[in-house]
Write an enzyme that holds these catalytic residues in place. Structure first.
Site: not given
Ligand code: KIV
Length: 276
Positions: A54, A123, A192
């Site tokens: 996202d 995710k 993160e």
């Molecule tokens: O949205 C994204 O790109 C992420 C990464 C920073 C892991 O969640």
């Protein structure tokens, strides 16, 4: 790169394979892509996982945070990125409020994302609060990657882009959250922005792989946002980011040269002119 590609399995990467990679001590390489062109490039470079994050909202759409990303946007980018990818596992982010409202909502949104993009997993961000949602998604046949530490959808609640787990109680909570995600059936998780030693203990506390960003070298894999590591997102310069190219600068130089040649009449030359 050539040696790595020679060793890389040619068949599609699966969620189970990522867990085996942790067992064997093989590092997992994950990177973002939001379209077919970059999807094909990162796949050809041999990454194991492509995340349609996202982060598309701030990186491509010019938003300040990931919060405005929508299910429709994630489906569009998931679908076009997946078209370019043959080998890597494709994971699509569940955007803000697509899984927080209710479990049926989460299943409907995640299910749509898998059906309409062809991705293999979703995710979502957060710890034990979301364990029952993760379990319901997994029971519905939807593989889930977790995301702990700095969770960008909660940026306002966390008070900004801040390292998490610096105090002992926060670090212990991260370990408990990681165990809760594993227990709920997640197949891996992103860690993160947390101190390296904290990410190391989180990684040691679970059998599923951790994929770090700003979490030091002891995670089971690493992820970077493609546009950041290629130097296309030039204003973003956190400590953890290593730029492997300066494509923003290269693009400006190339476009500037095009402008000069158009204005001087040097382009197009006879070699670019039909019947010239
Ligand atoms: O949205 C994204 O790109 C992420 C990464 C920073 C892991 O969640």
């Amino acid at each position: 790169m050539a040696d790595y590609l020679a060793d890389a399995p040619k068949k599609k990467v699966t969620t189970l394979e990522l867990v085996q990679m942790k067992r064997k001590g093989q590092k997992i390489v994950m990177i973002t892509a939001y379209d077919a062109l970059f999807g094909a490039l990162v796949d050809a470079a041999g990454v194991d996982v492509v995340l349609v994050g996202d982060s598309v909202a701030p990186v491509l759409a010019g938003e300040e945070t990931t919060i405005p990303a929508t299910v429709e946007q994630m489906i569009y980018h998931g679908k076009i990125a997946r078209r370019g990818i043959k080998r890597a596992l494709v994971v699509v982010d569940l955007p803000f409020l697509s899984y927080q409202v209710s479990i049926p909502d989460a299943i409907a949104n995640a299910g749509r994302i898998l059906k309409e993009t062809g991705a293999a997993a979703v995710k979502l961000e957060g710890g034990s609060t979301w364990a029952s949602t993760i379990a319901a998604l997994v029971n519905a046949g939807i593989p889930v990657m977790g995301h702990l530490g700095f969770t960008p959808q909660s940026v306002h609640q966390l008070g900004g882009f801040k390292i998490q787990g610096k105090q002992a109680d926060g670090a212990a909570r991260l370990v408990e959250d990681a165990k809760a995600l594993e227990q709920a059936g997640a197949f891996s998780m992103v860690l993160e922005l947390m101190p390296g030693p904290v990410a190391k203990s989180v990684t040691a506390s679970v059998a599923i792989p951790t994929i770090g960003i700003g979490a030091g070298p002891d995670c089971d894999g690493q992820v970077l946002v493609l546009h950041d590591m290629l130097g296309l997102n030039e204003g973003f310069t956190p400590k953890f980011l290593k730029r492997y190219a300066e494509l923003g600068q290269e693009a400006r130089t190339a476009i500037g040269r095009f402008g000069e040649e158009v204005r001087s009449g040097a382009y197009p030359g006879p070699e670019h002119t039909h019947g010239g």
